[in-house]
Design an enzyme around this catalytic site. Structure first.
Site, PDB file in Angstrom:
ATOM      1  CE  LYS A 158      57.303  23.112 -11.713  1.00 36.90           C
ATOM      2  NZ  LYS A 158      56.805  22.472 -12.901  1.00 36.90           N
ATOM      3  NE  ARG A 183      55.553  24.366 -21.859  1.00 37.07           N
ATOM      4  CZ  ARG A 183      56.250  23.998 -20.814  1.00 37.07           C
ATOM      5  NH1 ARG A 183      55.896  24.404 -19.623  1.00 37.07           N
ATOM      6  NH2 ARG A 183      57.280  23.220 -20.945  1.00 37.07           N
ATOM      7  CE  LYS A 229      53.218  26.387 -11.706  1.00 38.21           C
ATOM      8  NZ  LYS A 229      52.355  25.900 -12.757  1.00 38.21           N
ATOM      9  CD  GLU A 260      54.754  36.868 -10.365  1.00 39.27           C
ATOM     10  OE1 GLU A 260      54.053  36.407 -11.283  1.00 39.27           O
ATOM     11  OE2 GLU A 260      55.858  37.393 -10.544  1.00 39.27           O
ATOM     12  NE  ARG A 305      61.875  22.290 -16.425  1.00 38.72           N
ATOM     13  CZ  ARG A 305      60.574  22.546 -16.423  1.00 38.72           C
ATOM     14  NH1 ARG A 305      60.010  23.137 -15.387  1.00 38.72           N
ATOM     15  NH2 ARG A 305      59.827  22.208 -17.453  1.00 38.72           N
TER      16      ARG A 305
HETATM   17  P1  ATP Z   1      53.560  22.959 -14.872  1.00 36.15           P
HETATM   18  O1  ATP Z   1      53.245  21.646 -15.517  1.00 36.15           O
HETATM   19  O2  ATP Z   1      53.774  22.914 -13.425  1.00 36.15           O
HETATM   20  O3  ATP Z   1      52.738  24.103 -15.342  1.00 36.15           O
HETATM   21  P2  ATP Z   1      55.478  23.527 -16.720  1.00 36.15           P
HETATM   22  O4  ATP Z   1      56.481  22.491 -17.060  1.00 36.15           O
HETATM   23  O5  ATP Z   1      54.332  23.761 -17.641  1.00 36.15           O
HETATM   24  O6  ATP Z   1      54.976  23.215 -15.304  1.00 36.15           O
HETATM   25  P3  ATP Z   1      57.052  25.315 -15.266  1.00 36.15           P
HETATM   26  O7  ATP Z   1      58.024  26.292 -15.740  1.00 36.15           O
HETATM   27  O8  ATP Z   1      57.583  24.135 -14.567  1.00 36.15           O
HETATM   28  O9  ATP Z   1      56.191  24.896 -16.509  1.00 36.15           O
HETATM   29  O10 ATP Z   1      56.021  26.019 -14.310  1.00 36.15           O
HETATM   30  C1  ATP Z   1      55.794  27.322 -14.548  1.00 36.15           C
HETATM   31  C2  ATP Z   1      54.560  27.512 -15.378  1.00 36.15           C
HETATM   32  O11 ATP Z   1      53.540  28.026 -14.558  1.00 36.15           O
HETATM   33  C3  ATP Z   1      54.791  28.592 -16.405  1.00 36.15           C
HETATM   34  O12 ATP Z   1      55.278  28.040 -17.588  1.00 36.15           O
HETATM   35  C4  ATP Z   1      53.444  29.216 -16.577  1.00 36.15           C
HETATM   36  O13 ATP Z   1      52.744  28.569 -17.612  1.00 36.15           O
HETATM   37  C5  ATP Z   1      52.716  28.919 -15.297  1.00 36.15           C
HETATM   38  N1  ATP Z   1      52.441  30.099 -14.459  1.00 36.15           N
HETATM   39  C6  ATP Z   1      51.266  30.369 -13.857  1.00 36.15           C
HETATM   40  N2  ATP Z   1      51.317  31.492 -13.140  1.00 36.15           N
HETATM   41  C7  ATP Z   1      52.563  31.991 -13.279  1.00 36.15           C
HETATM   42  C8  ATP Z   1      53.234  33.145 -12.769  1.00 36.15           C
HETATM   43  N3  ATP Z   1      52.623  34.022 -11.950  1.00 36.15           N
HETATM   44  N4  ATP Z   1      54.528  33.326 -13.122  1.00 36.15           N
HETATM   45  C9  ATP Z   1      55.151  32.452 -13.927  1.00 36.15           C
HETATM   46  N5  ATP Z   1      54.575  31.351 -14.440  1.00 36.15           N
HETATM   47  C10 ATP Z   1      53.286  31.115 -14.126  1.00 36.15           C
END
Ligand code: ATP
Length: 550
Positions: A420, A268, A248, A246, A414
């Site tokens: 990602k 979050r 991001k 998907e 996690r």
């Molecule tokens: P980052 O700082 O990279 O956003 P993070 O620590 O906030 O990372 P991660 O779980 O590492 O969170 O990365 C996933 C995040 O990406 C999700 O928490 C969400 O906010 C975002 N995101 C964007 N698009 C999508 C998607 N299609 N599916 C899931 N998560 C997504």
């Protein structure tokens, strides 16, 4: 039960650095506390009187708390301020100052846990006209019946910072030990309800069986499932065999809860932001059937239909006034990607089913409500994932997510089942613990920030000084924040409470005995201030170590 009994426990816990000892002390206490007081004690041991998703906060400024202490003790405000500087926090200062207290209330009854708890909760309910003076009245009532040591912890609970070195992990271990319940069952119950007070109560009353019956419930946010870094699109797809890829999106993750007629939107960090983005609540209402549900998506700010910086999105969810204007200036779009509850809990269903149900139930005819762009990839059409990545970047998004369609939704984890892959190199989320004022043009700004990550047992370990990457405007507002959180000052250097989270980019991880983490970063640059993240979300020494290339 007397508040003093809880204080004795706090002091005993603060007196040891050993986690096992902390756990034992807490477990013994949890056994003694009656079942109605237990949830309150659990929250208070975490330094708060509200569950994590609550919108409520006590909202009492440091200055007012210091004024209240000055009044109760009978000294000047500047004397309290001096003592705070000396002790490092308002609670510690209160304890010292109470030794000088001139008036004592002779006939006051000892404070009860229930009384302290309900009065602290009352603070949050007070708003509007003269709210500060009404809040002060409550605090004065509490503080004037308190002993020095009680005042120390009342102050710290008001500021939601107990400083006894207890986190959720220790509390969970203590509940498990006290009521002899399996950690796995207990952790699951916690993940699903996000309410350790409730979990403790059920563990005490109904044991493992009761815990097993706890489940997701719309209206109560759950910790989101998080992603690991992909080591390459090919790699991830091969690992999963079959995957869902998907786009991001770079915005803010929203957990959408509908219970009866009420829609609530959580970030979050489980903050309720429904009031800041009311138009989204309206769009969602129009686009989902009238059922109870929990869905997740990323919400982004747009201009001329194109994504714009994540900072705009942050400004939107933080906004309390002029919301109508913000709705006009910064239009939002939601990209849905998961469904955790629809009429019933869906988290144990594989992602493929959750996604297809989401597609069935959501009406995407409104421009603002979308499903995340998604393709199914196997080893044969791996290149499609790369195409999606390139397309996502060209459209101004962050990269792609690669997810295992066979997997359930595991809150708060996690794991490797969701990965990602971003265009930019990985960054680190750190907390600021100190800073140094600049020289020349920047003498009024804190130009260099000492930052830390989490070690074992959540202790903070310094990892770098970051000095670049910020424009003057941001530096000025960050300097203000630093002064607000200042706990100590010497020459041009200050120490601050660990409140400000920064995302930093760097060129390389290096070993370094100079920093407590044992590692440091070459050429660290601040990418952005992460107001959407808290202390619980910062990176760990363990992760840094695993990323160190040697
Ligand atoms: P980052 O700082 O990279 O956003 P993070 O620590 O906030 O990372 P991660 O779980 O590492 O969170 O990365 C996933 C995040 O990406 C999700 O928490 C969400 O906010 C975002 N995101 C964007 N698009 C999508 C998607 N299609 N599916 C899931 N998560 C997504």
């Amino acid at each position: 039960m007397k508040y003093q009994e809880l204080i004795t426990v706090y002091e005993a816990i603060a007196g040891t650095t050993k986690r096992l000892e902390k756990t034992d002390i807490l477990a013994e206490f949890f056994k003694k506390v009656n079942v109605d007081t237990l949830p309150k004690v659990v929250l208070m041991a975490l330094g708060t009187v509200f569950p994590p998703w609550s919108e409520e906060e006590q909202g009492l400024a440091d200055k007012l708390l210091m004024k209240a202490i000055a009044e109760v003790v009978g000294v000047s405000l500047s004397m309290v301020e001096d003592q705070v500087r000396e002790q490092g926090d308002i609670g510690g200062a209160a304890r010292e100052l109470y030794k000088k207290r001139s008036q004592t209330t002779f006939f006051s009854k000892p404070l009860e846990i229930e009384f302290v708890f309900s009065n602290l909760r009352k603070l949050a309910k007070i708003s509007g006209d003269k709210s500060q003076s009404r809040k002060i009245a409550i605090v004065l009532e509490l503080l004037s019946s308190a002993t020095g040591i009680e005042a120390k912890y009342i102050a710290r609970t008001i500021l939601e910072e107990l400083r006894i070195g207890v986190g959720e992990g220790t509390i969970r271990d203590a509940i498990s030990l006290a009521f002899n319940v399996d950690k796995v069952i207990l952790d699951r119950a916690h993940m699903l309800t996000n309410d350790l007070g409730l979990v403790a109560k059920v563990a005490k009353e109904k044991g493992e069986e009761g815990l097993g019956q706890l489940n997701l419930s719309p209206g109560k946010p759950v910790k989101p499932m998080l992603a690991q870094l992909s080591e390459g699109i090919d790699n991830s797809v091969r690992e999963m065999g079959e995957s869902i890829c998907e786009t991001k999106y770079d915005g803010i993750r929203l957990q959408i809860h509908k219970k009866e007629d009420e829609i609530n939107l959580f970030t979050r960090r489980l903050e309720n932001v429904s009031l800041a983005i009311p138009e989204m609540v309206g769009y969602i209402k129009k686009s989902f059937p009238n059922e109870n549900f929990i869905a997740e998506g990323e919400i982004i700010a747009t201009k001329n239909n194109k994504p714009i910086s994540f900072q705009y999105m942050l400004q939107r969810v933080r906004r309390k006034y002029n919301i109508e204007k913000a709705i006009e200036d910064v239009p939002l779009k939601l990209f849905l990607f998961d469904l955790l509850y629809f009429k019933k809990s869906m988290i144990d269903e594989p992602l493929a089913i959750r996604r297809s149900t989401l597609e069935e139930v959501v009406d995407t005819s409104l421009d603002q409500i979308n499903l995340s762009e998604m393709i199914k990839v196997t080893c044969e059409n791996r290149n499609d994932a790369l195409d999606l990545f390139n397309k996502s970047i060209a459209e101004g998004h962050e990269g792609i997510m690669i997810k295992d369609p066979k997997e359930p939704y595991i809150p708060g984890i996690r794991g490797k089942k969701m990965q990602k892959f971003k265009a930019e190199p990985e960054s680190l989320d750190v907390v600021v613990v100190g800073g140094t004022y600049g020289i020349g043009r920047r003498t009024n700004f804190i130009g260099s920030y000492k930052v830390a990550i989490k070690g074992e047992d959540d202790e903070l370990k310094t990892v770098a000084h970051v000095a670049t990457g910020l424009d003057d405007e941001t530096l000025a507002s960050l300097t203000d924040l630093m002064n607000k959180y200042k706990v100590h000052e010497k020459g041009t250097k200050i120490d601050v409470e660990p409140k400000i989270i920064l995302e930093i980019a760097y060129s390389e991880i290096v070993k370094s005995p100079e920093y407590e983490a044992g590692y440091s970063l070459r050429f660290p640059v601040v990418k952005r201030i992460r107001k959407d993240k808290g202390l619980a979300d910062i990176d760990t020494v363990e992760r840094l170590k695993s990323m160190f290339k040697g």
